[in-house]
Scaffold this active site. Sequence first.
Site, short mmCIF file in Angstrom:
data_model
loop_
_atom_site.label_atom_id
_atom_site.label_comp_id
_atom_site.label_asym_id
_atom_site.label_seq_id
_atom_site.Cartn_x
_atom_site.Cartn_y
_atom_site.Cartn_z
N GLY A 76 8.52 -9.60 -6.30
CA GLY A 76 8.90 -10.88 -5.75
C GLY A 76 10.38 -10.98 -5.43
O GLY A 76 11.22 -10.83 -6.31
N MET B 19 -3.35 -7.90 1.74
CA MET B 19 -4.59 -7.96 2.52
C MET B 19 -4.29 -7.88 4.01
O MET B 19 -3.39 -8.56 4.51
CB MET B 19 -5.35 -9.24 2.18
CG MET B 19 -5.87 -9.26 0.75
SD MET B 19 -6.68 -10.81 0.28
CE MET B 19 -8.14 -10.74 1.32
N ARG C 214 6.41 -7.20 1.62
CA ARG C 214 6.67 -7.28 3.06
C ARG C 214 7.86 -6.43 3.50
O ARG C 214 7.86 -5.88 4.60
CB ARG C 214 6.92 -8.74 3.46
CG ARG C 214 5.70 -9.68 3.37
CD ARG C 214 4.46 -9.09 3.98
NE ARG C 214 3.35 -10.00 4.11
CZ ARG C 214 2.42 -10.21 3.19
NH1 ARG C 214 2.52 -9.64 2.00
NH2 ARG C 214 1.39 -11.00 3.44
N CYS D 66 -3.43 -13.60 -6.54
CA CYS D 66 -3.53 -14.03 -5.15
C CYS D 66 -3.78 -15.53 -5.05
O CYS D 66 -4.74 -16.03 -5.64
CB CYS D 66 -4.64 -13.27 -4.44
SG CYS D 66 -4.78 -13.70 -2.68
#
Length: 359
Positions: free
Chosen positions: A214, A17, A237, A100
């Site tokens: 992850g 997001m 990320r 989430c």
Amino acid sequence: MGAEHYPPPWFSVAPMMEWTNNHYRTLARLISKKAWLYTEMLAAETIVYQTGNLDRFLAYGPEQHPIVLQIGGNNLENLAKATQLATPYGYDEINFNCGCPSPRVVGHGCFGVCLMLDPKFVAEAMCVIAANTNVPVSVKCRIGLDGHDSYNELCDFIYKVSSQSPTRHFIIHSRKALLNGISPADNRKIPPLKYEYYYALLRDFPDLQFTINGGINSIDEVNAARMEGAHGVMLGRAAYSNPWRILGLVDSSVYGAPLHSITRRQVLEQYQVYGDSVVRMYGNKPNIRDVVKPLLGLFHGEPRNVVWKRKVDAALLHCTTIKSLLEETLGEIPERVLDAPITEVPSGSTDMFIKYYVL
């Protein structure tokens, strides 16, 4: 076109997001032609109540394929309507968010990772979504939440959703979620990774497709996971903060394509054309800072990167085009960095998944 027209999803960029928006996806596709890209999570209600402004939320350039729309929600009627409204935009897959942990999500109508406690509803939601689209559907989830984190409970969730709906693809974030007030950032770090759960799912559900997510931060680690049997690998990320060293190696190292000869200077030239067209079209929304944001990781780890980002921040106070901003700031980056093509370099562990092959 649908997922079958593209390379398999061996590598994908996670939905994030306020991060994996049109701007980032445009940059990502300039660097990698084969990585699967996900949208930010869109709440079904956002789509349903913005019918007069759908392009703002759902439109994207055709070069972004293969692309997956992630939606969230807990109202079957709105999930059906949202899927109907999104279908004409031609996404290659529809993904349902069951992972989430953000308070904005779990505290607003109880969706996101909270839905893992209600596999019957998730199965119903997947049936509704599948009935209103002609592309595959998938679920992104964690391995559990709070005290509901046993492997048996995860298997119960996977079994009920897959046996009671058309869902055959699950993206597994290999951490549980903690809903005790910690931040989403801490939920990406504090709960321990349990890759053994993921690899046990491969063994126990051989007819399903699982993507691991992850704690994976390099292309070497992507390939290590796949060598141990992972069907697909999703990065978040790392793919955003270091797109050149991650996305730049996807096509060659993961998919076996020839090494891309494009340089960062060429990427910036192409992105500048896109960015300035967006600024001209929409004015202050998005503003130039929004359009520039995805570029800030392009020189990750390179000389003068910090100085360049500082100069970009100052230039954003007065520059009105991407072109003028780049002209003002790129002098801080050495020519050899701007004009060097992508090169293969070892980037991480190659044996981190071996011990997790069985539970």
